[in-house]
Design an enzyme around this catalytic site. Structure first.
Site, PDB file in Angstrom:
ATOM      1  N   TYR A  76       0.860  -1.187   0.000  1.00 26.39           N
ATOM      2  CA  TYR A  76       0.000   0.000   0.000  1.00 26.39           C
ATOM      3  C   TYR A  76       0.893   1.232   0.000  1.00 26.39           C
ATOM      4  O   TYR A  76       2.041   1.170  -0.428  1.00 26.39           O
ATOM      5  CB  TYR A  76      -0.978  -0.048   1.184  1.00 26.39           C
ATOM      6  CG  TYR A  76      -2.189   0.798   0.918  1.00 26.39           C
ATOM      7  CD1 TYR A  76      -3.000   0.545  -0.188  1.00 26.39           C
ATOM      8  CD2 TYR A  76      -2.509   1.877   1.725  1.00 26.39           C
ATOM      9  CE1 TYR A  76      -4.087   1.338  -0.478  1.00 26.39           C
ATOM     10  CE2 TYR A  76      -3.613   2.671   1.447  1.00 26.39           C
ATOM     11  CZ  TYR A  76      -4.388   2.400   0.342  1.00 26.39           C
ATOM     12  OH  TYR A  76      -5.462   3.192   0.058  1.00 26.39           O
ATOM     13  N   ASP A  90     -13.754   5.685   2.194  1.00 28.99           N
ATOM     14  CA  ASP A  90     -12.616   5.591   3.113  1.00 28.99           C
ATOM     15  C   ASP A  90     -11.819   6.882   3.157  1.00 28.99           C
ATOM     16  O   ASP A  90     -11.280   7.246   4.202  1.00 28.99           O
ATOM     17  CB  ASP A  90     -11.711   4.424   2.715  1.00 28.99           C
ATOM     18  CG  ASP A  90     -10.582   4.215   3.705  1.00 28.99           C
ATOM     19  OD1 ASP A  90     -10.877   4.055   4.908  1.00 28.99           O
ATOM     20  OD2 ASP A  90      -9.411   4.225   3.290  1.00 28.99           O
ATOM     21  N   ASP A  91     -11.722   7.592   2.040  1.00 32.44           N
ATOM     22  CA  ASP A  91     -10.954   8.845   2.015  1.00 32.44           C
ATOM     23  C   ASP A  91     -11.591   9.893   2.915  1.00 32.44           C
ATOM     24  O   ASP A  91     -10.897  10.749   3.458  1.00 32.44           O
ATOM     25  CB  ASP A  91     -10.864   9.379   0.581  1.00 32.44           C
ATOM     26  CG  ASP A  91     -10.295   8.346  -0.362  1.00 32.44           C
ATOM     27  OD1 ASP A  91      -9.175   7.886  -0.120  1.00 32.44           O
ATOM     28  OD2 ASP A  91     -10.990   7.974  -1.329  1.00 32.44           O
ATOM     29  N   LYS A 135      -6.104  -2.253  -1.433  1.00 42.13           N
ATOM     30  CA  LYS A 135      -7.007  -2.073  -0.302  1.00 42.13           C
ATOM     31  C   LYS A 135      -7.612  -3.412   0.119  1.00 42.13           C
ATOM     32  O   LYS A 135      -7.688  -3.736   1.311  1.00 42.13           O
ATOM     33  CB  LYS A 135      -8.121  -1.107  -0.702  1.00 42.13           C
ATOM     34  CG  LYS A 135      -8.654  -0.254   0.410  1.00 42.13           C
ATOM     35  CD  LYS A 135      -7.822   1.004   0.562  1.00 42.13           C
ATOM     36  CE  LYS A 135      -8.411   1.975   1.525  1.00 42.13           C
ATOM     37  NZ  LYS A 135      -7.700   3.245   1.599  1.00 42.13           N
ATOM     38  N   GLU A 154     -13.546   4.702  -3.313  1.00 43.25           N
ATOM     39  CA  GLU A 154     -12.110   4.882  -3.107  1.00 43.25           C
ATOM     40  C   GLU A 154     -11.541   5.863  -4.122  1.00 43.25           C
ATOM     41  O   GLU A 154     -11.691   5.685  -5.341  1.00 43.25           O
ATOM     42  CB  GLU A 154     -11.389   3.530  -3.223  1.00 43.25           C
ATOM     43  CG  GLU A 154      -9.910   3.577  -2.855  1.00 43.25           C
ATOM     44  CD  GLU A 154      -9.679   3.912  -1.388  1.00 43.25           C
ATOM     45  OE1 GLU A 154      -8.652   4.554  -1.088  1.00 43.25           O
ATOM     46  OE2 GLU A 154     -10.515   3.525  -0.545  1.00 43.25           O
ATOM     47  N   ASP A 155     -10.886   6.899  -3.629  1.00 48.42           N
ATOM     48  CA  ASP A 155     -10.145   7.859  -4.448  1.00 48.42           C
ATOM     49  C   ASP A 155     -10.990   8.511  -5.546  1.00 48.42           C
ATOM     50  O   ASP A 155     -10.561   8.624  -6.694  1.00 48.42           O
ATOM     51  CB  ASP A 155      -8.894   7.194  -5.043  1.00 48.42           C
ATOM     52  CG  ASP A 155      -7.797   7.053  -3.997  1.00 48.42           C
ATOM     53  OD1 ASP A 155      -7.968   7.591  -2.894  1.00 48.42           O
ATOM     54  OD2 ASP A 155      -6.785   6.389  -4.271  1.00 48.42           O
ATOM     55  N   ASN A 182      -2.596   5.878   9.551  1.00 48.22           N
ATOM     56  CA  ASN A 182      -2.926   5.083   8.379  1.00 48.22           C
ATOM     57  C   ASN A 182      -4.365   4.577   8.473  1.00 48.22           C
ATOM     58  O   ASN A 182      -4.760   4.004   9.482  1.00 48.22           O
ATOM     59  CB  ASN A 182      -1.946   3.899   8.287  1.00 48.22           C
ATOM     60  CG  ASN A 182      -1.943   3.239   6.931  1.00 48.22           C
ATOM     61  OD1 ASN A 182      -3.000   2.920   6.390  1.00 48.22           O
ATOM     62  ND2 ASN A 182      -0.762   3.030   6.383  1.00 48.22           N
ATOM     63  N   ARG A 185      -8.657  10.707  -8.422  1.00 46.56           N
ATOM     64  CA  ARG A 185      -7.795  11.310  -7.397  1.00 46.56           C
ATOM     65  C   ARG A 185      -7.073  10.192  -6.647  1.00 46.56           C
ATOM     66  O   ARG A 185      -7.415   9.842  -5.537  1.00 46.56           O
ATOM     67  CB  ARG A 185      -8.624  12.154  -6.421  1.00 46.56           C
ATOM     68  CG  ARG A 185      -7.787  13.023  -5.505  1.00 46.56           C
ATOM     69  CD  ARG A 185      -8.516  13.342  -4.222  1.00 46.56           C
ATOM     70  NE  ARG A 185      -8.786  12.165  -3.414  1.00 46.56           N
ATOM     71  CZ  ARG A 185      -7.926  11.634  -2.543  1.00 46.56           C
ATOM     72  NH1 ARG A 185      -6.732  12.158  -2.386  1.00 46.56           N
ATOM     73  NH2 ARG A 185      -8.262  10.563  -1.843  1.00 46.56           N
ATOM     74  N   ASN A 230      -0.701  11.940   1.328  1.00 42.81           N
ATOM     75  CA  ASN A 230       0.061  10.826   0.753  1.00 42.81           C
ATOM     76  C   ASN A 230       0.351  11.108  -0.722  1.00 42.81           C
ATOM     77  O   ASN A 230      -0.385  11.848  -1.368  1.00 42.81           O
ATOM     78  CB  ASN A 230      -0.750   9.532   0.858  1.00 42.81           C
ATOM     79  CG  ASN A 230      -0.815   8.997   2.278  1.00 42.81           C
ATOM     80  OD1 ASN A 230       0.174   8.981   2.984  1.00 42.81           O
ATOM     81  ND2 ASN A 230      -2.004   8.576   2.696  1.00 42.81           N
TER      82      ASN A 230
END
Length: 619
Positions: free
Chosen positions: A144, A310-311, A215, A287-288, A495, A197, A451
């Site tokens: 990751y 999750d972001d 993930k 995600e993203d 994290n 993103r 990150n």
């Protein structure tokens, strides 16, 4: 005569062609010659319960779910018909793990280590997940962040075989048909991205597949969610990254991103197709997704599906957990802090909203809690008086103050005690900013959460150097130990891996149908309670990553309890021992016997059996 019979049919089929007449019949009947009807596909073992009569001996070497390498016993090799296909030596799983560690250590480049682990997962699933689960601190940065970011950027070069589904905007109207192509019917968790993103790297389009894959590897390695229950998906709607559009190795659609009504209809269809294929309680993790879509899609779907982002929510939970743990050092309640965010995107708003919820739980009103949160974006301090006003997604955090575009001046004037970086602007926390934070309070809380490492707002060493070693620091990506004042500090990594695997396990184990925001506050409290006095003395506000499996299980159990308390669970009746129920859902990382289970029957009772009578001729 046999020259017209496909080679694959002769090699893979158990059929023996006994004579020329039959061979001629076979050549004239194409249906009989279909290899698919005779040969098993590569990954044909599906589901949690494997039917023994559907698995051939050779499948135990070809399928990563069954392969044990040299750990097959002599009895297993002979019974399965694979004796001679393996070298004579027998090696236990523990010996194989040692060999894997040595092999990985031989590589100097982290991308090569990543590729080794990917190939290990492709050939021996249990060995891969046990290696990762027992060496989390060492290999998490490989599978990751930060290495997965580089893997995504090079995805066209390192792409080997399908590890999930690619669904494009051209498939609109047929998404359910594509989901049917995935051979595994027992999917419980889907992590999906549109690649706009990726970490702090921006629009990577179809190259973003590395994130859902990574993930879901952590779902299994850190929380024991069974790998066959996980499905990574990339929603390919194009990319606005001109470099990728001109990249000869790019594997996605070569077109600009689709937006607006067509995009929304595409996402609607995808969400509906997922629950149609796998059930209403299927966990769907965003995600993203970029700022323009992340928050609004979460708001749109959170009460219709079992979903979270999750972001936004995972990042918020782990950040708030760090703040809760920091209370033991600062001696200030969460509701006594002033919070200043650099960045006003989806992650910053997620953290801010959950921080507000935590302060409300301490007795403040929602408005009082929101008044203690300030944000600063590319246009300066979020002020209702500035040109253009406050972005709609951050409206509750806009302040009726004079506009200010100088970040350092804001830190000096507002005097925050907590500084949280979600800007993806590397080095944005300058020495002057950090020194001012040290003047604001005895123990400033400084979170550089962006990150990968290159995008972090400051390094751990810089934070200590410029605050006289008095800061409480956490980062999104790992930093080397800090040397200050003759002492070594092991700063915490905020994290998301501390949070999302445990939340997912609890949700899956109870078949929860919706995931409220308070579930992430529960996860944050559970994580904060795991921080020991020794951790705080070392300078970290999170437990060691070596403990993340224990943390994930504890979070899963608390989430499961909350699911039943709030009437969100669908598994009935409620298990008497909820902790045991959750543990029973978890993946077994150890090799299991490949031999069929056999048992004896009790002896038959003795009876006087009549002799067989001739059948009368008239019948």
């Amino acid at each position: 005569m046999f020259s017209s019979i496909p080679r694959s049919f002769l090699c893979c089929s158990n059929t023996i062609v006994p004579n020329r007449a039959l061979a001629l019949a076979l050549t004239k009947c194409p249906a009989l010659l279909e290899p698919a009807s005779q040969c098993r596909n590569y990954h044909e073992v599906t589901g949690n319960i494997i039917c023994p009569n559907m698995v051939r001996g050779i499948d135990h070497l070809r399928d990563p779910r069954l392969n044990k390498g040299l750990a097959f016993t002599l009895e297993e090799r002979q019974a399965l018909g694979i004796h001679g296909l393996l070298a004579a030596k027998f090696k236990s799983q523990e010996e194989q793990l040692d060999i894997c560690r040595i092999s990985i250590d031989r590589y100097e480049d982290n991308l090569n280590k990543y590729l080794y682990l990917v190939e290990l997962q492709d050939r021996n699933e249990k060995l891969f997940f046990r290696l990762l689960s027992e060496n989390v601190e060492k290999y998490l940065p490989i599978v990751y962040t930060p290495t997965v970011g580089l893997a995504c950027q090079r995805f066209g070069l390192i792409y080997r075989r399908p590890r999930g589904l690619f669904i494009t905007i051209n498939d609109k109207g047929h998404i359910f048909n594509i989901l049917k192509n995935w051979p595994e019917p027992d999917v419980r968790a889907i992590v999906f991205t549109d690649g706009e993103r990726i970490l702090g790297l921006g629009d990577l389009g179809a190259y973003g597949m590395g994130i859902p894959v990574g993930k879901l590897s952590l779902y299994t390695a850190l929380a024991g969610i069974k790998p066959h229950q996980c499905l990574p998906i990339t929603l390919d709607v194009g990319t606005d990254n001109q470099d990728l559009l001109e990249d000869p190795l790019y594997i996605g659609l070569r077109q600009k991103r689709v937006r607006g009504k067509e995009y929304d209809e595409f996402i609607d269809e995808f969400m509906e197709a997922c629950v149609q294929r796998y059930g209403q309680n299927t966990l769907l993790q965003f995600e993203d997704f970029a700022l323009g879509n992340a928050g609004r899609l979460l708001a749109k779907y959170r009460y219709k599906y079992c979903t979270f982002n999750d972001d936004i929510q995972g990042t918020a939970s782990v950040a708030v957990a760090g703040m809760m743990a920091a209370v033991r050092v600062t001696k200030r309640k969460l509701s006594e802090n002033i919070y200043f965010f650099l960045g006003a995107g989806s992650a910053a708003n997620g953290i801010a909203n959950l921080t507000v919820a935590a302060m409300v739980s301490e007795g403040l009103t929602e408005k009082q809690a929101q008044d203690r949160v300030y944000m600063f974006d590319i246009d300066g301090l979020l002020s209702t008086r500035r040109e253009g006003g406050v972005p709609p997604h951050a409206k509750v955090f806009g302040k009726d103050v004079e506009p200010e575009k100088d970040f350092e001046k804001c830190i000096a004037k507002i005097k925050p005690s907590c500084l949280i970086g979600c800007s993806t602007v590397g080095g944005a926390f300058t020495p002057n900013v950090l020194k001012q934070m040290a003047l604001n309070t005895e123990h400033p809380v400084i979170f550089a959460l962006s990150n990968p490492t290159s995008k972090a707002e400051c390094t751990a060493q810089a934070a200590y150097d410029n605050t006289e070693g008095r800061c409480i620091f956490a980062s999104g990506s790992p930093f080397p130990p800090v040397q200050y004042g003759g002492k070594e500090y092991l700063t915490g990594q905020g994290n998301n891996s501390y949070i999302f695997p445990g939340v997912a396990l609890g949700v899956i184990a109870t078949a929860t149908h919706h995931i409220p925001e308070t579930m992430f506050l529960t996860a944050a409290r559970t994580l904060a309670n795991y921080v020991s006095t020794d951790d705080l003395a070392l300078g970290r506000i999170y437990p060691s990553l070596a403990e993340v499996k224990e943390v994930s299980l504890a979070i899963a159990i608390e989430v499961a309890k909350m699911a039943y308390d709030e009437g969100l669970a669908s598994v009935y009746p409620q298990p008497k021992d909820l902790a045991k129920h959750v543990e029973n859902q978890m993946y077994n990382y150890n090799y299991e016997s490949s031999m069929p289970i056999v048992w004896d029957w009790k002896p038959e009772e003795k009876f006087n059996i009549r002799p067989i009578q001739p059948v009368p001729k008239n019948i």
